[in-house]
Design an enzyme around this catalytic site. Structure first.
Site, PDB file in Angstrom:
ATOM      1  N   CYS A  64     -13.648   6.809 -11.845  1.00  0.00           N
ATOM      2  CA  CYS A  64     -14.343   7.263 -13.050  1.00  0.00           C
ATOM      3  C   CYS A  64     -14.371   6.096 -14.015  1.00  0.00           C
ATOM      4  CB  CYS A  64     -13.592   8.400 -13.743  1.00  0.00           C
ATOM      5  SG  CYS A  64     -13.595   9.957 -12.835  1.00  0.00           S
ATOM      6  N   GLY A 122     -18.754   5.718 -11.006  1.00  0.00           N
ATOM      7  CA  GLY A 122     -18.956   7.135 -10.719  1.00  0.00           C
ATOM      8  C   GLY A 122     -20.365   7.548 -11.063  1.00  0.00           C
ATOM      9  N   ASN A 148      -9.696   8.650 -16.417  1.00  0.00           N
ATOM     10  CA  ASN A 148      -9.875   7.952 -15.145  1.00  0.00           C
ATOM     11  C   ASN A 148      -8.513   7.846 -14.485  1.00  0.00           C
ATOM     12  OD1 ASN A 148     -10.377   4.438 -14.279  1.00  0.00           O
ATOM     13  ND2 ASN A 148     -10.621   6.238 -12.986  1.00  0.00           N
ATOM     14  N   GLY A 149      -8.439   8.287 -13.224  1.00  0.00           N
ATOM     15  CA  GLY A 149      -7.159   8.250 -12.505  1.00  0.00           C
ATOM     16  C   GLY A 149      -6.879   9.619 -11.924  1.00  0.00           C
ATOM     17  N   CYS A 199      -3.855  -1.296  -9.859  1.00  0.00           N
ATOM     18  CA  CYS A 199      -4.523  -1.094  -8.564  1.00  0.00           C
ATOM     19  C   CYS A 199      -5.184  -2.398  -8.098  1.00  0.00           C
ATOM     20  CB  CYS A 199      -5.589  -0.024  -8.717  1.00  0.00           C
ATOM     21  SG  CYS A 199      -6.687   0.104  -7.293  1.00  0.00           S
ATOM     22  N   TYR A 207     -12.619  -4.292  -4.336  1.00  0.00           N
ATOM     23  CA  TYR A 207     -13.884  -3.597  -4.124  1.00  0.00           C
ATOM     24  C   TYR A 207     -14.455  -2.898  -5.350  1.00  0.00           C
ATOM     25  CZ  TYR A 207     -16.866   0.343  -2.693  1.00  0.00           C
ATOM     26  OH  TYR A 207     -17.877   1.251  -2.589  1.00  0.00           O
ATOM     27  N   ASP A 248     -16.865  -8.568   4.885  1.00  0.00           N
ATOM     28  CA  ASP A 248     -16.901  -7.369   4.047  1.00  0.00           C
ATOM     29  C   ASP A 248     -15.556  -7.227   3.335  1.00  0.00           C
ATOM     30  OD1 ASP A 248     -17.835  -5.100   2.809  1.00  0.00           O
ATOM     31  OD2 ASP A 248     -18.112  -3.929   4.638  1.00  0.00           O
ATOM     32  N   ASP A 249     -15.530  -6.395   2.300  1.00  0.00           N
ATOM     33  CA  ASP A 249     -14.290  -6.273   1.521  1.00  0.00           C
ATOM     34  C   ASP A 249     -13.257  -5.376   2.175  1.00  0.00           C
ATOM     35  OD1 ASP A 249     -14.719  -3.386   0.242  1.00  0.00           O
ATOM     36  OD2 ASP A 249     -16.606  -4.466   0.104  1.00  0.00           O
ATOM     37  N   CYS A 293      -5.184   6.852  -1.117  1.00  0.00           N
ATOM     38  CA  CYS A 293      -4.820   6.599  -2.518  1.00  0.00           C
ATOM     39  C   CYS A 293      -4.647   7.930  -3.236  1.00  0.00           C
ATOM     40  CB  CYS A 293      -5.917   5.786  -3.203  1.00  0.00           C
ATOM     41  SG  CYS A 293      -5.565   5.488  -4.950  1.00  0.00           S
ATOM     42  N   CYS A 344      -0.191  -2.270  -7.453  1.00  0.00           N
ATOM     43  CA  CYS A 344      -0.034  -1.189  -6.498  1.00  0.00           C
ATOM     44  C   CYS A 344      -0.812  -1.585  -5.252  1.00  0.00           C
ATOM     45  CB  CYS A 344      -0.580   0.119  -7.057  1.00  0.00           C
ATOM     46  SG  CYS A 344      -0.541   1.449  -5.821  1.00  0.00           S
ATOM     47  N   CYS A 371      -2.306   1.397  -0.657  1.00  0.00           N
ATOM     48  CA  CYS A 371      -3.326   1.655   0.374  1.00  0.00           C
ATOM     49  C   CYS A 371      -3.149   0.729   1.578  1.00  0.00           C
ATOM     50  CB  CYS A 371      -4.732   1.551  -0.213  1.00  0.00           C
ATOM     51  SG  CYS A 371      -5.068   0.068  -1.170  1.00  0.00           S
TER      52      CYS A 371
HETATM   53  P1  AMP Z   1     -16.243   2.835   6.065  1.00  0.00           P
HETATM   54  O1  AMP Z   1     -15.322   1.913   6.804  1.00  0.00           O
HETATM   55  O2  AMP Z   1     -17.373   3.305   6.870  1.00  0.00           O
HETATM   56  O3  AMP Z   1     -15.503   3.977   5.445  1.00  0.00           O
HETATM   57  O4  AMP Z   1     -16.909   2.029   4.890  1.00  0.00           O
HETATM   58  C1  AMP Z   1     -16.257   0.993   4.262  1.00  0.00           C
HETATM   59  C2  AMP Z   1     -17.211   0.367   3.299  1.00  0.00           C
HETATM   60  O5  AMP Z   1     -17.323   1.194   2.166  1.00  0.00           O
HETATM   61  C3  AMP Z   1     -16.755  -0.987   2.859  1.00  0.00           C
HETATM   62  O6  AMP Z   1     -17.806  -1.875   3.090  1.00  0.00           O
HETATM   63  C4  AMP Z   1     -16.492  -0.855   1.387  1.00  0.00           C
HETATM   64  O7  AMP Z   1     -17.301  -1.738   0.673  1.00  0.00           O
HETATM   65  C5  AMP Z   1     -16.878   0.536   1.000  1.00  0.00           C
HETATM   66  N1  AMP Z   1     -15.695   1.263   0.437  1.00  0.00           N
HETATM   67  C6  AMP Z   1     -14.574   0.758   0.003  1.00  0.00           C
HETATM   68  N2  AMP Z   1     -13.758   1.692  -0.500  1.00  0.00           N
HETATM   69  C7  AMP Z   1     -14.358   2.835  -0.351  1.00  0.00           C
HETATM   70  C8  AMP Z   1     -14.000   4.166  -0.663  1.00  0.00           C
HETATM   71  N3  AMP Z   1     -12.872   4.479  -1.287  1.00  0.00           N
HETATM   72  N4  AMP Z   1     -14.850   5.107  -0.307  1.00  0.00           N
HETATM   73  C9  AMP Z   1     -15.982   4.789   0.299  1.00  0.00           C
HETATM   74  N5  AMP Z   1     -16.377   3.557   0.590  1.00  0.00           N
HETATM   75  C10 AMP Z   1     -15.587   2.577   0.275  1.00  0.00           C
END
Ligand code: AMP
Length: 488
Positions: A2, A28, A102-103, A256, A262, A365-366, A402, A453, A456
């Site tokens: 949020c 959000g 938020n949280g 966090c 991300y 990717d992140d 989380c 933190c 995750c």
């Molecule tokens: P997936 O592995 O299919 O769940 O998708 C991961 C992708 O969604 C990554 O490329 C992230 O950029 C993005 N992502 C990261 N955190 C979240 C989250 N909490 N919920 C949904 N997508 C996320």
């Protein structure tokens, strides 16, 4: 997930809040709202959808006054419906108060049960309403003391903005899980989840709120505590002052880290660090930790862009923006249904074949959460003619849910929690797969090792998670006698 915003002492408070929320929209997209006060009266407008669709001139005209708070929501606790939209406004014996949060609170369920057993009637399923019930029941005299009393009884993550006819209060939980910053605009004070909101409205970033800090802004310029001496320049009167409290003795910073990985916007300043700088360092470290023979480094936009730049710099493999994102599609995770998620990937990203055909591609990717996105993207890159596809992730394996406000699937749906590295590689169809190490991630952000933190990635949670019914015992003890945190 949020975003909160607040402003006190500006002639266009609700319009500035609208812009602030616009800048925080990535946090959000489900619902939003603004509460404003004018001459002792409080006005609230809330709705489902994104900021641009929620507010128009007429709606903002219904939010007069020099002070306002705003909120945008993606539900992590409580379902997606209008009753759960924020700010939530109540009437209490101390007058009206509106709250944006938020949280995620970890003991909200137990507190709610205890409150309901004692006759409380809830109008929403959001954990935020618990704070307001505790506030309403507090025996403390003043609004700020009652809010501190209420916050002392909840556990978990909160960055909040609260508005009364005369005050704006902002608070961060004692662990500082979620961000919250304070800034200054033309004689007015502003608070926002991320500093990118200050940039849009032309406010000066002052600082992050400290973990456990409660800031009280009101129209009587009180200069105490940590107040910052800024000369009022705003139209229509003196700037309100602010007072800072640290009511809890047991503070331990646990910000966090996933906000850096991300969630936050790359142009924000978070916990004293530029987000994009941290992301680039994650990529540089990943390149040093897990290089691979390849022809091109391709980011998965938007999350992977800066890490891919870093990876390219560290390895010498050229960087290409070979995946094009359709920006008019919401983030895939906004649609919580698995069937739509698959579809979302295809709608969102398209490869540039001429940059990929016949090449060995490193896809950066992140994070991998469920693994469905990565699998689809690898498939797309192969279909575009890649000779090899190597996946590099700029954070460690995401192994535990989380409980502090990032929407995560249950543990059984987290691919890395249930599969080995080799199994994940196979499932997403990559030729090789490597994640950034936890040490590498920590080295990429500033601050002490212990100040983030990282639950995750480790499943080590900084607070108890149990929605412990013993909280019931504490709930109705006299104020100050039984809060979860130790008051000072
Ligand atoms: P997936 O592995 O299919 O769940 O998708 C991961 C992708 O969604 C990554 O490329 C992230 O950029 C993005 N992502 C990261 N955190 C979240 C989250 N909490 N919920 C949904 N997508 C996320």
């Amino acid at each position: 997930m949020c975003g909160v915003f607040g402003i006190m002492g500006h002639p266009e408070a609700s319009r500035i809040s609208y812009l602030g929320l616009y800048a925080l929209q990535h946090r959000g997209q489900e619902s939003g709202g603004i509460a404003a006060v004018d001459g002792g009266a409080m006005f609230v407008e809330r709705g489902m959808g994104q900021v641009a669709d929620l507010f128009d001139e007429a709606c903002l005209d219904r939010l007069p006054g020099r002070s306002a708070i705003g909120h945008i929501r993606y539900s992590t606790a409580g379902s997606s419906k209008l009753q759960n939209a924020q700010p939530i406004r109540i009437e209490s014996r101390r007058g009206a108060i509106a709250l944006g949060h938020n949280g995620n609170l970890v003991n909200a369920e137990a507190l709610r049960r205890a409150l309901e057993d004692n006759g409380a009637i809830f109008t929403s399923t959001s954990d935020t309403e618990v704070i307001l019930h505790l506030f309403a029941r507090s025996q403390e005299e003043t609004v700020e003391d009652a809010l501190v009393d209420a916050l002392g009884r909840v556990q978990g993550a909160y960055s909040i903005a609260a508005l009364t006819p005369t005050q704006l209060l902002a608070a961060r939980d004692p662990n500082g899980f979620r961000p919250l910053s304070i800034g200054h605009l033309e004689g007015a004070w502003v608070v926002a989840s991320e500093s990118c909101a200050f940039d849009l409205i032309g406010a000066e970033f002052i600082r992050d709120l400290e973990p456990g800090e409660v800031i009280v802004l009101d129209h009587d310029a009180r200069a105490e505590g940590e107040s910052i001496d800024i000369v009022a320049a705003g139209a229509g009167g003196a700037a309100p002052g602010y007072v800072s409290h640290q009511p809890w003795a047991d503070r331990a910073r646990k910000s966090c880290i996933f906000e850096h990985v991300y969630f936050a916007r790359p142009d924000s300043e978070l916990y004293g660090d530029a987000v994009m700088g941290a992301r680039k360092r994650m990529g540089l470290t990943l390149g040093a930790e897990a290089p691979v023979e390849a022809d091109v480094v391709v980011p998965v936009p938007d999350g992977g862009v800066y890490a891919a730049q870093g990876y390219s710099e560290a390895t010498g493999v050229p960087f290409e923006l070979a995946l094009i994102r359709n920006h008019y599609v919401g983030r895939t995770f906004i649609e919580p249904r698995q069937s739509i998620r698959h579809f979302g990937v295809k709608v969102k990203l398209n490869p540039v074949e001429s940059l990929i055909r016949g090449r060995r591609v490193v896809l950066v990717d992140d994070s991998i959460v469920r693994g469905t996105t990565s699998g689809k993207i690898v498939e797309m890159i192969r279909a575009a003619g890649a000779a090899e596809v190597h996946v590099r992730i700029s954070s460690p394996p995401y192994v535990s849910s989380c409980y502090y406000g990032i929407d995560t699937p249950r543990r059984e749906d987290l691919i890395a929690a249930n599969h080995s590295l080799e199994e994940v590689r196979e499932q997403i169809g990559a030729d090789s797969l490597a994640y950034l190490s936890l040490e590498g991630l920590r080295a990429s952000v500033t601050g002490e090792d212990e100040s983030y933190c990282v639950a995750c990635f480790t499943a080590e949670y900084p607070t108890p998670l149990s929605d412990d019914l013993s909280t019931q015992m504490e709930l109705f003890t006299p104020a100050g006698a039984g809060p979860a945190s130790t008051p000072r």
